[in-house]
Design a protein around this motif. Structure first.
Motif, PDB file in Angstrom:
ATOM      1  N   GLU A   1       2.951  -2.332   4.611  1.00 10.69           N
ATOM      2  CA  GLU A   1       3.973  -1.293   4.647  1.00 10.69           C
ATOM      3  C   GLU A   1       5.327  -1.924   5.007  1.00 10.69           C
ATOM      4  O   GLU A   1       5.891  -1.661   6.085  1.00 10.69           O
TER       5      GLU A   1
ATOM      6  N   TYR B   1       2.238   4.917   3.353  1.00 12.92           N
ATOM      7  CA  TYR B   1       1.008   4.162   3.607  1.00 12.92           C
ATOM      8  C   TYR B   1      -0.132   5.112   3.959  1.00 12.92           C
ATOM      9  O   TYR B   1       0.037   6.014   4.783  1.00 12.92           O
ATOM     10  N   TYR B   2      -1.298   4.926   3.312  1.00 13.27           N
ATOM     11  CA  TYR B   2      -2.496   5.685   3.672  1.00 13.27           C
ATOM     12  C   TYR B   2      -3.563   4.715   4.169  1.00 13.27           C
ATOM     13  O   TYR B   2      -3.642   3.586   3.674  1.00 13.27           O
ATOM     14  N   GLY B   3      -4.401   5.169   5.068  1.00 13.02           N
ATOM     15  CA  GLY B   3      -5.580   4.386   5.448  1.00 13.02           C
ATOM     16  C   GLY B   3      -6.650   4.497   4.376  1.00 13.02           C
ATOM     17  O   GLY B   3      -6.757   5.505   3.693  1.00 13.02           O
ATOM     18  N   TYR B   4      -7.444   3.423   4.204  1.00 11.98           N
ATOM     19  CA  TYR B   4      -8.497   3.443   3.185  1.00 11.98           C
ATOM     20  C   TYR B   4      -9.780   4.093   3.680  1.00 11.98           C
ATOM     21  O   TYR B   4     -10.587   4.578   2.901  1.00 11.98           O
TER      22      TYR B   4
ATOM     23  N   ARG C   1       0.859  -1.180   0.000  1.00  8.85           N
ATOM     24  CA  ARG C   1       0.000   0.000   0.000  1.00  8.85           C
ATOM     25  C   ARG C   1       0.899   1.235   0.000  1.00  8.85           C
ATOM     26  O   ARG C   1       1.305   1.721   1.037  1.00  8.85           O
TER      27      ARG C   1
ATOM     28  N   ASN D   1     -10.834   4.665  10.914  1.00 10.21           N
ATOM     29  CA  ASN D   1     -10.856   3.547  11.856  1.00 10.21           C
ATOM     30  C   ASN D   1     -10.452   2.206  11.236  1.00 10.21           C
ATOM     31  O   ASN D   1     -10.724   1.159  11.798  1.00 10.21           O
ATOM     32  N   GLU D   2      -9.848   2.234  10.073  1.00 14.53           N
ATOM     33  CA  GLU D   2      -9.366   0.985   9.502  1.00 14.53           C
ATOM     34  C   GLU D   2      -8.185   0.478  10.339  1.00 14.53           C
ATOM     35  O   GLU D   2      -7.356   1.271  10.783  1.00 14.53           O
ATOM     36  N   THR D   3      -8.117  -0.834  10.545  1.00 11.09           N
ATOM     37  CA  THR D   3      -6.980  -1.402  11.267  1.00 11.09           C
ATOM     38  C   THR D   3      -5.719  -1.242  10.429  1.00 11.09           C
ATOM     39  O   THR D   3      -5.750  -1.462   9.220  1.00 11.09           O
ATOM     40  N   TYR D   4      -4.637  -0.869  11.069  1.00 16.47           N
ATOM     41  CA  TYR D   4      -3.368  -0.724  10.362  1.00 16.47           C
ATOM     42  C   TYR D   4      -2.870  -2.094   9.906  1.00 16.47           C
ATOM     43  O   TYR D   4      -2.827  -3.041  10.692  1.00 16.47           O
ATOM     44  N   LYS D   5      -2.543  -2.223   8.625  1.00 22.39           N
ATOM     45  CA  LYS D   5      -2.061  -3.498   8.082  1.00 22.39           C
ATOM     46  C   LYS D   5      -0.547  -3.416   7.916  1.00 22.39           C
ATOM     47  O   LYS D   5      -0.066  -2.956   6.874  1.00 22.39           O
TER      48      LYS D   5
END
Lengths: 503, 625
Positions: free
Chosen positions: B541, B527-530, B456, B533-537
């Protein structure tokens, strides 16, 4: 000793001038000798700066400067304009921002087709400056090798026509070089630096400073631009240090930076490697000086908009404010605002971009007043070309001569220079296309010659600064190309050792 | 088994022993080649002519620096083992394995599904959740890191810098527009140039970028004439096919009797061709002039409207609506040809194919495209002979087909001028590696791997610091232009250096500072969140794992470390002097050993990182030659 002679006496035939500059830097010869002249009297200070504002993409400048007359049988410019522009026109004459009794200064026997003018409704800052005499308009200015009288003169093949006419890349190039018959010329700003760089007490900082990276305008035969970002400050110049939490971070940063320096200081045979190394060395050498100077930037009180163009111009003012720390008596800046290639959605596009230009330029002028240098800074716009006065359906296409602005305390403002063309594509010898493309009335050479003489180029050096100028103008005392600039200080009589350029 | 090696000679290190016999072979004039065979050398050459030669590791790495976005050690080894031609043929025969548009579509649906799971007030759909341009960057990076068709990805990037569209445009932040266009480049990279011209012309992204979407026949509006938009007509000729001046097959300009260059077209040609590109609108448009319905409209081929029935559609109540021509009727004259005469406006779409054929068959296209592709992949200053060889392949791939890009790519990469190793006496060979490719060199060379196979990366760091990223050119003239000549030594020699147009005091340090971020801070992915409150993957990264180099970063083993990355990143082109300069810096960095005899991990990592940083800062790496 001027720079050229210095280079000669240094006697390293194989070294390029860029390499030589670095040698000077490495000697650190000048750095310590810089006087702190913060409190110098700006009235008597010998400082001059040019600021080139590029409107890249080709602004539809027949919606920037617009005829206002509605007298049928007399000055009926606005109605002529609307008839040609159709869906592209500003459809209410009362929305135009009136220019108060603009003086019309014709050129080479040609004069404007109309007498009453206004600016685009979003240009109130520029209206204020025009009406207070700090802004001049250039009517139908463009790229020319030599004067072209009319469409017949254009078509009969006897006159040199600019190469790649109507092409973005060529026309923006030629606005920067003012040599429309060649693709090999360097820029006008660069040639000014070639001539006058020795004027600056610190030779290691380029006279040309860019807010738009590499550009042709600031590229000379001997010298190139130095590029900065608009958030420039003492902390973000140069190569970042290694993380402070590393043990002996400072020492390791030095080790690394020295290694970078060694790598770019090696002797390379490959020309690409040489060119890369020279750029790297020149840049690296300038960082420290900028860093120190930028610590002294004062805080400004003039309010500024928050657009990119305004940020760029504010960065220009920051550098100007520490000109003495940089050892600069002459500076040339370049900023760029793009997005003008409005083949579509033109009215909305101009409504979005023109206020950015007007507000940023006005704020910048006000800031030069705050800094006490408003009559030492001259700002002018350039663009690829004007656009067809006819529409392609909400947009316009590439054309030729158009209208530009020149701003500053030394400008003889409140006037329109050149010959604004008749808004007519059928009965108009200045028109060369069924779409409405006008032969420029003023050449870039004539504007630039005026600026060059004001900036300190001696009349005999004009043939280096502007190789085609002789086709339009020759100097005699008190006779200026346009009368655009206040030359009360007289012109320079110091000839620089550069030969006339011929293309 | 017989082994045949091609040795490159670098800076005075001779690898040819006196016992061996040097022979010339192949396409001729390749110097410094030694053939060693267990039996006799002539058999060796036979093998070589049949199966392709086997390069040594440096030659393999050098080849991959031209043919890929970057390669790791095992990929270099693979080319060394199987040979350049075999690898090339395998790559050219690989199907297009990754669609950026499919990736975005799947991602879009996943985001919508996730949002719905979090308890929506109203249901989310792919029509009420909009994506942004950075979703394209994520798709691009995913494809570039995972697709096995490495050559296709390298060529597509090159094409994106010739056939330019950009998010700095009317389609702005729409990733569907970008991905549809990029997929055209991926698909056609190994196809025919003529098909690519067709796909580009019918691409909504290009139509919006160069403003011929809803382009209209000459018409009268309020009693005044309104004309077709000329933008695409101009740029398709100037930038995508024939250029400004008539060319010889070797790319040099033809001259008239007075020694002047001969323009290929004038403004009348532009106006003539502009009439061709009229009548095109969105695939789901109801009339010429209709608007885009949603961001996915960009994924469908444009639709042709011979007539403008907008009045009838918009003002449906009118009994006598105005119907005008959408497409320009009649003949269109340009480039010395007239097309479209005698056609009804309903038949007008054939004008577009006719016009593309006229352009495609212009004598300039071969040398024009050949020079640009060579510049993107191999060198800034190809010889006229090199351009001529490649242009001839463009004109005829050997089977009578014009415009076969596979043949063109193969001709470029196997040309003696591309394969020949360049000694220090050859002063204008090579090219400045473009900043974005330096970044891909790094992540690929250092084998950045996501444990779950998903990345990502919005690639902000490279764009912010070096002003380059796919489909992010400031103008249709690309980040840099083919004829750019930088100041200094290249200018004095009259040589080109396109990528130098991006090099200035700001981007120069920008690159160093980006290297700091990627390498020193070990943060190569942006890395950006989609969604909120999305869990960090964490797996998406990934960071560089350089622990394998721990054994080779002591002072004693330092040459091994430098040799390794000199091979992977710079195909061994760093001179001994450069290596010594780097070695000096690293040797003086701390290397603490605790009382158990174990070296300090931070010290080891820092040495490795600075060593790679300096290799990538050296002119020997930066100029790929």
């Amino acid at each position: 000793m001027n720079r050229r002679n210095f280079l000669k006496t240094a006697g390293c035939g194989a070294m390029s001038s860029a390499t030589m500059l670095n040698t000077i830097v490495n000697l650190g010869a000048i750095k310590g000798a810089l006087a702190n002249t913060h409190f110098a009297d700006t009235q008597t200070e010998d400082y001059k700066a040019l600021v080139c504002v590029v409107l890249s993409g080709g602004i539809d400048s027949y919606n920037l400067l617009i005829p206002r007359g509605t007298t049928v049988g007399g000055d009926n410019g606005y109605n002529d304009y609307m008839a040609m522009r159709t869906d592209l026109g500003i459809n209410n004459v009362n929305n135009l921002l009136a220019l108060n009794n603009p003086q019309l200064v014709g050129i080479r026997g040609k004069s404007s087709a109309y007498s009453s003018f206004g600016l685009h409704p979003m240009m109130s800052g520029m209206q204020t400056l025009f009406n207070s005499g700090k802004l001049a308009m250039m009517a139908n200015i463009g790229t020319l090798v030599e004067p072209i009288i009319d469409a017949n003169d254009f078509e009969n093949g006897n006159k040199k026509i600019p190469q790649g006419i109507y092409s973005h890349s060529d026309q923006l190039m030629q606005w920067q070089t003012s040599v429309p018959q060649s693709r090999d010329a360097v820029g006008f700003g660069g040639r000014l630096a070639d001539l006058l760089h020795a004027t600056n007490t610190n030779q290691q900082i380029s006279m040309n400073i860019s807010l738009d990276g590499k550009n042709l305008f600031q590229r000379g035969n001997d010298l190139a631009e130095y590029s900065i970002r608009n958030d420039i400050n003492a902390n973000n110049v140069g190569i970042e240090a290694l993380p402070s939490w590393w043990s002996s971070s400072g020492y390791m940063t030095e080790l690394r930076n020295n290694a970078v320096d060694s790598l770019v200081s090696q002797t390379y045979a490959n020309l690409l490697q040489k060119t890369y190394s020279a750029t790297a060395k020149t840049s690296i050498a300038s960082f420290e000086i900028f860093k120190e100077a930028l610590k002294k930037v004062p805080s400004f009180t003039t309010p500024f908009p928050t657009t990119r163009l305004a940020d760029d111009l504010k960065a220009v003012a920051k550098v100007m404010s520490v000109r003495n720390d940089l050892g600069a008596k002459r500076q040339i800046f370049l900023v760029n605002i793009g997005g003008w290639d409005m083949h579509d959605n033109l009215l909305n596009g101009l409504n979005s971009l023109l206020p950015q230009v007007s507000q940023a330029l006005k704020a910048f002028y006000d800031l030069t007043v705050e800094l006490g240098i408003s009559d030492k800074v001259t700002t002018f716009t350039i663009s690829d070309f004007a656009r067809t006065i006819t529409s392609n359906g909400q947009g316009s296409d590439h054309a030729w001569g158009g209208n530009m602005m020149v701003m500053g305390g030394a400008v003889n403002g409140g006037k329109i220079y050149g010959a604004f063309p008749k808004m007519d594509i059928f009965n108009n010898p200045q028109n060369v296309s069924f779409r409405g493309n006008f032969i420029p009335s003023v050449s870039t050479d004539e504007l630039y010659a005026e600026l060059a003489l004001w900036y300190g180029v001696s009349p005999s050096d004009l043939c280096y600064a502007l190789p085609n100028l002789g086709n339009f103008y020759s100097y005699s005392a008190g006779n200026y190309p346009l009368g655009l600039m206040n030359m009360s200080g007289g012109v320079s009589n110091v000839d620089r050792p550069q030969n006339c350029l011929i293309y | 088994m017989k082994k045949i090696y091609i040795f490159c000679i670098f800076y005075g290190i001779s690898l040819i022993s006196k016992a061996q016999v040097a022979e010339k072979f192949g396409q001729g004039n390749i110097g410094s080649i030694t053939v060693t065979a267990s039996t006799n050398a002539s058999k060796g050459i036979n093998t070589l002519l049949r199966d392709g030669y086997l390069p040594n590791l440096n030659s393999a790495s050098r080849f991959l620096s031209q043919a890929t976005l970057g390669a790791n050690m095992s990929q270099i080894q693979q080319v060394a083992d199987q040979g350049i031609e075999k690898w090339l043929d395998d790559q050219l025969n690989m199907p297009n394995t990754f669609s950026t548009e499919s990736f975005i579509r799947t991602l879009h649906q996943r985001i919508v599904d996730s949002l719905n799971l979090t308890g929506p007030v109203e249901p989310y759909t792919i029509y009420n959740v909009n994506l942004s341009d950075w979703h394209f960057d994520i798709a691009w990076f995913q494809g570039s890191m995972t697709a096995p068709d490495l050559l296709r990805w390298r060529v597509a990037l090159a094409l994106s810098e010739i056939f330019v569209t950009s998010r700095i445009s009317g389609f702005g932040n729409n990733p569907y527009a970008m991905s549809d266009y990029y997929d055209i480049l991926l698909k056609n990279a190994f196809g025919n140039y003529r098909s690519m011209l067709d796909s580009i012309t019918y691409s909504p992204a290009m139509a919006v970028y160069l403003t011929y979407m809803n382009n209209h026949a000459t018409a009268t509006v309020n009693g005044n004439l309104v004309f077709p938009d000329e933008n695409y007509a101009r740029e398709i000729m100037q930038l995508f096919s024939i250029g400004l001046y008539k060319l010889n097959i070797d790319g040099t300009e033809q001259k008239d009797g007075q020694g002047n260059s001969i323009p290929t077209y004038n403004n009348n040609d532009i106006a003539g061709l502009a009439k061709v590109f009229t009548g095109l609108s969105w695939h789901d448009a109801e009339y010429l002039g209709d608007r885009e319905n949603h961001e996915q409209d960009y994924t469908k081929r444009l639709k042709f409207f011979p007539l403008d029935s907008s009045d009838a559609k918009i003002r449906w109540w009118k009994t006598n609506p105005t119907i005008t021509n959408g497409h320009e009727p009649g003949g269109k004259t340009f480039l010395g040809t007239t097309i479209g005469q005698g056609r009804t406006v309903q038949q007008g779409e054939a004008d577009i194919q006719d016009a593309l054929n006229v352009i495609f068959n212009h004598q300039n296209v071969g040398p024009f495209i050949a020079r640009r592709l060579i510049q993107r992949l191999v060198s800034s200053n190809p010889s006229p002979a090199f351009i001529s060889r490649v242009a001839s392949k463009f004109n005829n791939n050997g089977s009578g087909v014009r415009g076969d890009l596979k043949a063109v790519i193969k001709a470029i990469l196997l040309d003696p001028e591309a394969r020949q190793c360049h000694g220090p006496e050859e002063t204008s060979t090579g090219m400045l590696r473009e900043p974005f490719v330096r970044y891909t060199n790094l992540v690929k060379g250092l084998n950045l791997v996501s444990t779950n196979g998903t990345y990502r990366n919005v690639m902000n760091e490279i764009y912010d610091n070096a002003e380059q990223r796919p489909l992010n050119s400031p103008t249709v003239f690309n980040f840099f232009q083919p004829d750019y000549i930088p100041d200094g030594d290249l200018k004095n020699a009259g040589k080109f250096g396109p990528e130098f147009q991006l090099l200035n005091s700001q981007t120069l340090t920008g690159y160093f500072n980006a290297l700091n971020e990627w390498l020193i801070n070990n943060d190569p992915i942006d890395y950006y969140g989609y969604f909120g409150n999305e869990t960090y993957k964490e797996a998406e990264e990934p960071r560089f794992d350089l622990t394998a180099d721990f054994p080779i970063c002591s002072n004693k083993n330092l040459p091994q470390l430098l040799d390794k990355y000199n091979l992977i990143l710079a195909h061994g082109s760093l001179s001994q002097q450069s290596l010594n300069n780097i070695k000096y810096a690293i040797e003086n960095m701390p290397y603490r050993i605790d009382n158990m005899g174990v070296p300090n991990q931070d010290d080891m990592l820092r040495r490795i990182r600075i060593a790679i940083f300096l290799i990538m800062a050296s002119p020997d790496y930066l100029i790929n030659r």
